[in-house]
Scaffold this motif. Structure first.
Motif, PDB file in Angstrom:
ATOM      1  N   ALA A 168       0.816  -1.223   0.000  1.00 17.50           N
ATOM      2  CA  ALA A 168       0.000   0.000   0.000  1.00 17.50           C
ATOM      3  C   ALA A 168       0.845   1.267   0.000  1.00 17.50           C
ATOM      4  O   ALA A 168       0.426   2.303  -0.530  1.00 17.50           O
ATOM      5  N   ILE A 169       2.051   1.173   0.554  1.00 18.86           N
ATOM      6  CA  ILE A 169       2.801   2.419   0.796  1.00 18.86           C
ATOM      7  C   ILE A 169       3.173   3.145  -0.497  1.00 18.86           C
ATOM      8  O   ILE A 169       3.310   4.367  -0.518  1.00 18.86           O
ATOM      9  N   THR A 170       3.261   2.414  -1.591  1.00 26.53           N
ATOM     10  CA  THR A 170       3.620   3.065  -2.869  1.00 26.53           C
ATOM     11  C   THR A 170       2.519   4.033  -3.315  1.00 26.53           C
ATOM     12  O   THR A 170       2.752   4.888  -4.151  1.00 26.53           O
ATOM     13  N   LYS A 171       1.312   3.895  -2.733  1.00 25.84           N
ATOM     14  CA  LYS A 171       0.220   4.823  -3.078  1.00 25.84           C
ATOM     15  C   LYS A 171       0.166   6.010  -2.110  1.00 25.84           C
ATOM     16  O   LYS A 171      -0.551   6.972  -2.338  1.00 25.84           O
ATOM     17  N   TYR A 172       0.899   5.889  -1.000  1.00 28.40           N
ATOM     18  CA  TYR A 172       0.887   6.950   0.006  1.00 28.40           C
ATOM     19  C   TYR A 172       2.255   7.631   0.038  1.00 28.40           C
ATOM     20  O   TYR A 172       2.819   7.941  -0.997  1.00 28.40           O
TER      21      TYR A 172
END
Ligand code: UTP
Length: 292
Positions: A168-172
């Motif tokens: 998920a972190i690649t979107k945040y």
């Protein structure tokens, strides 16, 4: 040190991940059971000691202004509806008294950083909170207030953070952090929408920050970043590298009202605790689950 009494809620995004619901309806007005998302956010700010709120809007977001206004015709009808309508009448009137609410338009959708930069004259020379308009956080201790307490302790910009999964972190965003004490960290670097090789930690800024007015000069100089938008994270990165920021792993559950799954999670969890429909909804959900 000046007290944090002002907040900015950017609500001028296009909401493309929730189309077609957001074609004419602002995503901030999507209801969680019986209240629009933005009302939960305004209530969190007020519970945190905020008295003045600037909502950044754009074309087609007039419904948000209407929601925080009085509605004499509706109030008149509810007044003549007898005692059983009295609670809802009071609830409706109270919405318009929650805080001093101001509106300004972001004339072009050029990113969250650009939206926050529209708040410069409202903010003046005071510290201020930013509550992202599509992040609803529900908890006993309001998340915004937790960040304000950290600001009062450290006197530096504060980020509301949570750990997210590596996928998920690649979107945040991803932050470089070192522990201070308890749920407080020192943050000296960050990156928006990192590629997997650029991840600094699994801590990401989720929905809240407290900033000093220094951010505005930095925003003026910030070039478009990820997605071609002027990113608030890029401006905060300059601040973090220059003087360090405090990251607070806040308590409370965050719902991302900008995507379909987040909206459904918010609906289900708030409905389960709702005083009016909670018990019936729980029975309904159990029967549905039994058939899955
Ligand atoms: P998002 O990144 O979710 O942008 O913005 P968005 O345009 O609303 O959503 P999608 O990706 O098209 O579905 C995070 C927050 O910043 C605000 C949004 O309203 C949201 O609260 N925002 C974003 C602005 O106010 N202005 C902008 O130019 C961009």
């Amino acid at each position: 040190m000046k007290k944090v009494t002002k907040a900015v809620i950017p609500a001028a995004g296009l909401g493309t991940r929730v189309l077609p619901a957001t074609k004419s309806m602002p995503k901030e007005m999507l209801p969680i059971v019986d209240k629009p998302a933005i009302q939960y956010i305004v209530e969190e700010a007020v519970r945190s000691g905020i008295t003045d709120i600037l909502i950044i809007t754009n074309r087609g977001k007039g419904l948000i202004e209407d929601h925080f206004d009085r509605v004499p015709e509706l109030e008149g009808r509810l007044t003549s509806g007898g005692p059983e309508k009295e609670k809802i009448l009071n609830d409706i009137i109270n919405i318009s008294h929650l805080a001093n609410i101001y509106f300004v338009r972001q004339k072009e959708t050029r990113g969250l950083g650009h939206a926050v930069n529209c708040a410069r004259s409202f903010v003046g020379d005071e510290p201020f909170a930013v509550l992202y308009g599509d992040d609803v956080i529900i908890g006993e201790d309001p998340a915004c207030g937790q960040l304000i307490r950290a600001y009062e302790e450290f006197g530096r910009g504060v980020l509301g953070v949570k750990k997210v999964s590596a996928e998920a972190i690649t979107k945040y965003s991803s932050l470089k952090v070192e522990p201070i004490h308890d749920n407080y960290f020192n943050c000296t670097d960050m990156i928006e929408k990192p590629s997997p090789d650029k991840i600094m930690s699994l801590y990401s800024i989720l929905g809240r920050c407290v900033l000093t007015p220094d951010i505005f000069d930095i925003l003026d100089q910030t070039q478009p970043g990820a997605g071609g938008e002027i990113q608030l994270t890029d401006a905060m990165c300059t601040l973090a590298r220059r003087e360090g920021m405090v990251a607070v792993d806040y308590t409370g559950t965050r719902y991302d009202m900008g995507n379909k799954l987040g909206i459904m999670q918010a609906q289900v969890e708030v409905a389960l605790n709702h005083p009016e429909i909670g018990a019936d909804f729980r029975n309904y959900l159990k029967s549905i689950c039994a058939s899955l």
